[in-house]
Design an enzyme around this catalytic site. Structure first.
Site, short mmCIF file in Angstrom:
data_model
loop_
_atom_site.label_atom_id
_atom_site.label_comp_id
_atom_site.label_asym_id
_atom_site.label_seq_id
_atom_site.Cartn_x
_atom_site.Cartn_y
_atom_site.Cartn_z
N ASN A 9 0.86 -1.18 0.00
CA ASN A 9 0.00 0.00 0.00
C ASN A 9 0.90 1.24 0.00
O ASN A 9 1.48 1.60 1.02
CB ASN A 9 -0.90 -0.02 1.24
CG ASN A 9 -1.76 1.23 1.36
OD1 ASN A 9 -1.89 2.01 0.41
ND2 ASN A 9 -2.36 1.42 2.52
N TRP A 10 1.00 1.89 -1.16
CA TRP A 10 1.91 3.03 -1.30
C TRP A 10 1.40 4.28 -0.59
O TRP A 10 2.13 5.24 -0.42
CB TRP A 10 2.12 3.36 -2.77
CG TRP A 10 2.80 2.29 -3.58
CD1 TRP A 10 3.03 0.99 -3.22
CD2 TRP A 10 3.33 2.44 -4.90
NE1 TRP A 10 3.65 0.31 -4.23
CE2 TRP A 10 3.85 1.18 -5.28
CE3 TRP A 10 3.40 3.50 -5.80
CZ2 TRP A 10 4.45 0.96 -6.52
CZ3 TRP A 10 3.99 3.28 -7.03
CH2 TRP A 10 4.51 2.02 -7.39
N LYS A 11 0.12 4.28 -0.23
CA LYS A 11 -0.52 5.44 0.40
C LYS A 11 -0.32 6.68 -0.50
O LYS A 11 -0.27 6.56 -1.73
CB LYS A 11 -0.02 5.64 1.82
CG LYS A 11 -0.21 4.36 2.66
CD LYS A 11 0.05 4.54 4.12
CE LYS A 11 -0.18 3.23 4.85
NZ LYS A 11 0.00 3.39 6.31
N HIS A 96 -9.41 0.80 5.30
CA HIS A 96 -8.11 1.02 5.95
C HIS A 96 -8.29 1.96 7.14
O HIS A 96 -9.12 2.86 7.13
CB HIS A 96 -7.12 1.62 4.95
CG HIS A 96 -5.71 1.62 5.44
ND1 HIS A 96 -5.22 2.59 6.30
CD2 HIS A 96 -4.68 0.76 5.23
CE1 HIS A 96 -3.95 2.34 6.58
NE2 HIS A 96 -3.60 1.23 5.94
N GLU A 98 -6.71 4.42 8.18
CA GLU A 98 -6.59 5.85 7.88
C GLU A 98 -7.88 6.40 7.28
O GLU A 98 -8.24 7.56 7.51
CB GLU A 98 -5.39 6.08 6.96
CG GLU A 98 -4.07 5.87 7.68
CD GLU A 98 -2.91 5.50 6.78
OE1 GLU A 98 -1.84 5.17 7.33
OE2 GLU A 98 -3.06 5.54 5.54
N GLU A 168 -5.00 -5.21 10.75
CA GLU A 168 -3.99 -4.19 10.99
C GLU A 168 -4.28 -3.48 12.31
O GLU A 168 -5.12 -2.59 12.37
CB GLU A 168 -4.01 -3.14 9.86
CG GLU A 168 -3.61 -3.67 8.50
CD GLU A 168 -3.30 -2.53 7.55
OE1 GLU A 168 -2.19 -2.48 7.03
OE2 GLU A 168 -4.18 -1.68 7.34
N GLY A 174 2.66 2.35 10.98
CA GLY A 174 3.53 3.50 10.83
C GLY A 174 4.15 4.00 12.11
O GLY A 174 4.73 5.08 12.16
N SER A 214 3.49 -2.08 10.40
CA SER A 214 4.95 -2.02 10.52
C SER A 214 5.61 -3.35 10.16
O SER A 214 6.51 -3.82 10.85
CB SER A 214 5.35 -1.59 11.93
OG SER A 214 4.92 -0.27 12.20
N GLY A 235 3.10 -1.33 4.39
CA GLY A 235 3.04 0.11 4.20
C GLY A 235 4.40 0.66 3.80
O GLY A 235 4.87 0.48 2.69
N GLY A 236 5.07 1.33 4.75
CA GLY A 236 6.33 2.02 4.45
C GLY A 236 7.38 1.17 3.78
O GLY A 236 8.11 1.65 2.90
#
Length: 252
Positions: A9-11, A96, A98, A168, A174, A214, A235-236
């Protein structure tokens, strides 16, 4: 045996140029690797069409990060499932944390989106998870159950045959913190047992349940060795090809 699925997921990261660079690096890193892992990338909307061209004739699948539940109309700024299909998307991330916390999406809205996605032929990656406050109050299972029951309300096994659930824990997204493999497995096992109750044991046994929060090369193998963890929503660590590839390799 369930196939491991690793999705990135590049966000809200990467313009067209950096998207092209990252995809080419992932392709190069995966080239000639005989991996029995399904790989999905979920770039921002602006890079989806370009990504679709670049991943043609590769095993990499394309997903979007969100969508609206209507197929067309006066909904300024929204993207419909049919638009996602038209640029080559096979998957879409829905619910998600967010979207839930920043944009205040409710379980009922997410349910509408899941219904619209499956009706349009998209495969939902349905995200669930508790906040740190909810975990510390001992409400993890209650929160997860409510999100699942309300998010999947009035949907049949047949409609959900391509569903992926991504657990999640919000407190691990994150933050650099992550659930231990044992903590993650405990919730994944609960999810599978709950799906057995709502649907059937056969359906639950086939269901892909990813872990997200994470996920890094350093912890991914131990997480995915757990019996009920079927991959990762990254994610990151998916924004750098080498770390994303290492996570994919650890899913073997």
């Amino acid at each position: 045996m369930r196939t491991k699925v690793v999705a990135g997921n590049w966000k809200m990261n990467n313009d067209i140029n950096s998207s092209v660079t990252l995809i080419n690096e992932i392709k190069k890193g995966l080239n000639q690797k005989n991996l029995n892992v399904e790989v999905i990338i979920c770039p921002p909307f602006t890079s989806l069409e370009t990504a679709n061209v670049l991943i043609k004739d590769t095993p990499i699948k394309l997903g979007a990060q969100n969508m609206y539940f209507e197929t067309s109309g006066a909904f300024t700024g929204e993207i419909s499932p049919l638009m996602l299909k038209s640029v080559g998307c096979e998957y879409v991330i829905l619910g998600h944390s967010e979207r839930r916390t920043i944009f205040l999406e409710s379980n009922q809205l997410i349910n509408k989106k899941i219904k619209s996605a499956v009706a349009s032929g998209l495969k939902p990656i349905f995200c669930i998870g508790e906040t740190l406050e909810e975990r510390e109050k001992g409400e993890t299972f209650k929160v997860v159950e409510t999100q699942i029951r309300e998010g999947l309300a009035d949907l049949t096994e047949d409609e959900l045959k391509n569903l992926i659930i991504a657990y999640e824990p919000v407190w691990a997204i994150g933050t650099g913190r992550n659930a231990t493999p044992e903590q993650a497995e405990e919730v994944h096992k609960f999810i599978r047992e709950l799906i057995t109750q709502i649907y059937s044991k056969e359906f639950a046994e086939k269901l892909i349940i990813q872990y997200g929060g994470s996920v890094k090369p350093e912890n991914s193998k131990d997480l995915m060795l757990q019996p009920d963890i079927d991959g990762a929503l990254v994610g990151g660590a998916c924004l750098k090809a080498d770390s994303f590839i290492k996570i994919i390799e650890s899913a073997q």
